[in-house]
Design an enzyme around this catalytic site. Structure first.
Site: not given
Ligand code: BDP
Length: 693
Positions: A267, A340, A368
């Site tokens: 990301e 996720d 989340e």
């Molecule tokens: C996702 C989230 C994000 C996190 C990412 C992670 O939306 O905010 O930074 O995972 O686990 O679910 O690194």
């Protein structure tokens, strides 16, 4: 009539008198101060064990005994034995930590009303490292946090220690959690500055007697960004030296520092691939720096790029080729599912696939993807589903629990992580029931064999006393609430994304439904249509051998089942298949009818939860009763929003009528499509006005 009136008055009086704010978590017993406790040695940890028992134990005298006996050593220094011997109890362990855990275990037995007459208990933890991951930023915002701001008051540290830190440590120790990563995986390099390390040292010192080690999430470009080097290339000698020196600096301040958690090349975060190096190069460099001090690296496998045809395949593809190449103080931290933390996913195929590299599961405690702290969710059942999934990697019975706890592969490191749901809210977790997820994570990390029901029962008894005026009724209320907890996640799956649907969330904040979301120029793998692929023919992601072939990452015994739409469990059908709208489900209904059935069932179930809660009126203190009632109301509204949003949207593709008898939608799709939720005010959703016809 008169008696009834007085009875009602007494009830009201009691409820007002006993108003509670949830700040005491599950540790609500009143000190009795009557216990006789003797201890064979003296240490800060043993003193804590003695203090807990002296304050709260109400039974026969207790001896705390450190011993090197073989049969006690077998339990590890964190394990313990509790035995009734003559007219007293003995808690034995080969370590002080085990004695503290034994003390909390004994108190839990007392608080949950267990038979204490002849105890003979032996316990040892399922995993060595049982770690909370805080996604807390240094400015005290919390990524995906729904319980206020960060607990860590960085600007007051190291000089001032909030009393909440001690309560946090005590709560964790009462469960057996022995590690905490203080900061967000999207880490600021600043956390490794001398200034912040002093603050970290203060927290580490406070947590030490409770057996909790401190870890930090690091930013891979720290050598350049913090250290001023011109690269962070893991093979560069100056970079390697920078990490070694940094490790030395940390361990000089905090001799028992736990190690680092790393999110790299994920990301948009930096990582070894930015320099043409691999995850092995990156992880091993950091591991070498920590090795002399016995620190570990938890290297996250949550990596994916938009170029690939299927995000679900990438973790496995990226890591399996490196099996056996990581240093022995590296453990790969894998999210429970391949995408996720969705309300339901199959287990990640990476779990169990690496035979020479230890892996650990990461669960998300913070909600989340399941309604923030507005929706009542008890997550143990979905975590158990993952832990009990059979990977088949070493024959039948190679469950996720067993391929990560050292009983299938001879792992040097075993661990489990949970993304914390803790903030500075007075009740710690936002929703009173969200406390049960912190609790359940800790209990499962200690003993993954416990059932969801056992854990829910323990938590309820300690958190809500539920001993009302009329005992029989309070038992009913207790059972109904327990049932509500046990079914909660399935209910959320029903009204959000049943049958293997996933990622239908509103963009960015992930609170409400937005299966229609299409932002021009956005990453395709962040758009719901990437996952649901609805069209006139059907819906779902074809991951079978005729599609992305993600199914082949599973062991042959599972691949065969997942690959066949007739054998694939309904719960995962649309995860693995693009199924036609008239596909016959295991229930005998068509896919469209089944989808309508599940969405409606979920929304209806929340209304039943509201009734369950109303029945508890006389048995729960007023503050917590009202706060939960308020959030259930929001949840019921949201569940209808989810049901209507998803069904009306998918109906545009299926072109099929709603089945007879189904509750008619209360919203219109065109309104829902227009609405953007203001998440800064998510406790008070204004969408109610907008959606009403
Ligand atoms: C996702 C989230 C994000 C996190 C990412 C992670 O939306 O905010 O930074 O995972 O686990 O679910 O690194």
């Amino acid at each position: 009539m008169k008696r009834l009136f007085f009875f009602a008055l007494i009830c009201i009086y009691c409820r007002l008198l006993c108003a509670e704010d949830g700040s005491r978590l599950w540790l609500r017993s009143e000190p009795a101060g009557t216990a006789e406790v003797s201890v064979s040695a003296d240490s800060p940890t043993l003193n804590l064990a003695r203090r807990e028992l002296q304050a709260y134990w109400k039974g026969s005298p207790v001896k705390l005994e450190r011993t090197g006996n073989r049969n006690i050593r077998e339990l590890t220094p964190e394990g313990f034995e509790i035995r009734t011997e003559d007219n007293h109890l003995v808690i034995r362990s080969s370590g002080d930590q085990g004695i503290l855990y034994g003390a909390f275990h004994l108190l839990r037995l007392q608080e949950t009303g267990a038979d204490l007459s002849a105890l003979d208990i032996r316990e040892k933890p399922s995993y060595q490292y049982r770690v909370l991951n805080h996604w807390d930023n240094l400015d005290r915002t919390v990524e995906r946090g729904y319980a206020g701001r960060s607990l860590w008051l960085w600007n007051e540290l190291p000089g001032t220690l909030s009393p909440r830190y001690e309560m946090y440590a005590r709560a964790n120790a009462s469960l057996g959690i022995n590690g905490t990563v203080l900061n967000n995986v999207n880490a600021s390099p600043l956390i490794l500055s001398a200034e912040y390390l002093e603050k970290v040292k203060a927290l580490a010192g406070l947590f030490r007697p409770y057996g909790i080690k401190v870890y930090l999430a690091i930013n891979f470009s720290s050598p350049a960004e913090l250290g001023g080097l011109d690269t962070s290339d893991p093979l560069d000698p100056a970079v390697r030296k920078w990490w070694k020196d940094k490790a030395k600096e940390i361990y000089t301040l905090i001799p028992d520092f736990g190690g680092f958690l790393v999110k790299a090349n994920s990301e948009g975060l930096p990582g070894p691939q930015d320099f043409g190096r691999s995850h092995v190069d990156g992880a091993n460099m950091i591991a070498d720096a920590l090795k002399p001090f016995k620190g570990i690296v938890m290297w996250r496998a949550f990596v994916y790029e938009p170029e690939d045809d299927d995000r679900a395949k990438q973790t496995y593809q990226e890591f399996v080729p490196f099996d056996g190449q990581f240093r022995d103080n590296v453990i790969i931290q894998v999210k429970n599912g391949p995408v996720d933390f969705q309300p339901r996913e199959p287990f990640s195929p990476l779990l169990g696939a690496m035979k020479k590299t230890p892996t650990m599961v990461e669960f998300q405690i913070t909600q989340e993807y399941t309604g923030f702290s507005n929706h009542l969710n008890y997550l143990a059942p979905i975590w158990k589903e993952c832990l009990e999934s059979d990977t088949w990697q070493q024959g039948e019975g190679s469950t996720v629990a067993r391929v990560t706890d050292g009983s299938v592969y001879p792992q040097k490191l075993t661990a489990i992580a949970g993304v914390a749901n803790i903030g500075d809210d007075i009740n710690w977790c936002g929703h009173h029931f969200a406390q049960s997820n912190w609790y359940a994570f800790g209990r499962l990390a200690w003993n993954h064999r416990l059932t969801s029901e056992e854990i829910a029962g323990e938590w309820l008894k300690q958190t809500f006393s539920l001993t009302g005026v009329e005992q029989r009724n309070s038992v009913n209320v207790y059972n109904e609430i327990k049932e509500m907890m046990l079914t909660a996640n399935e209910t959320i799956v029903d009204y959000m994304m049943p049958l293997g649907l996933h990622h239908l969330f509103a963009f960015g904040h992930h609170y409400g439904p937005e299966p229609w979301c299409a932002i021009p120029g956005a990453r395709p793998d962040w758009m719901p249509s990437y996952y649901h692929k609805a069209d006139k023919e059907g819906v779902g992601f074809n991951r079978s051998t005729s599609g992305s072939n993600a199914v082949s990452q599973y062991h042959a015994s599972l691949k065969e089942i997942f690959n066949d739409p007739l054998r694939c469990p309904d719960e995962l059908l649309l995860w693995f298949h693009h199924a036609p709208w008239d596909h016959t489900m295991q229930s005998g209904r068509t896919l469209w009818d089944e989808m309508c059935h599940r969405y409606s069932r979920g929304a209806a179930q929340v209304k039943d939860y509201q009734k369950v809660w109303e029945n508890a009126l006389d048995f729960i203190d007023s503050q917590r009763f009202e706060e939960v009632r308020h959030r259930l109301k929001i949840q019921a509204r949201d569940a209808e929003w989810w049901r209507d949003g998803c069904l009306l949207y998918f109906q545009e593709f299926s072109g099929m009528e709603f089945p007879q008898g189904m509750d008619a939608p209360v919203h219109e799709l065109k309104n829902m499509r227009k609405y953007k939720l203001d998440i800064t005010n998510f406790e008070n959703p204004t969408y109610e006005m907008l959606f009403k016809k």
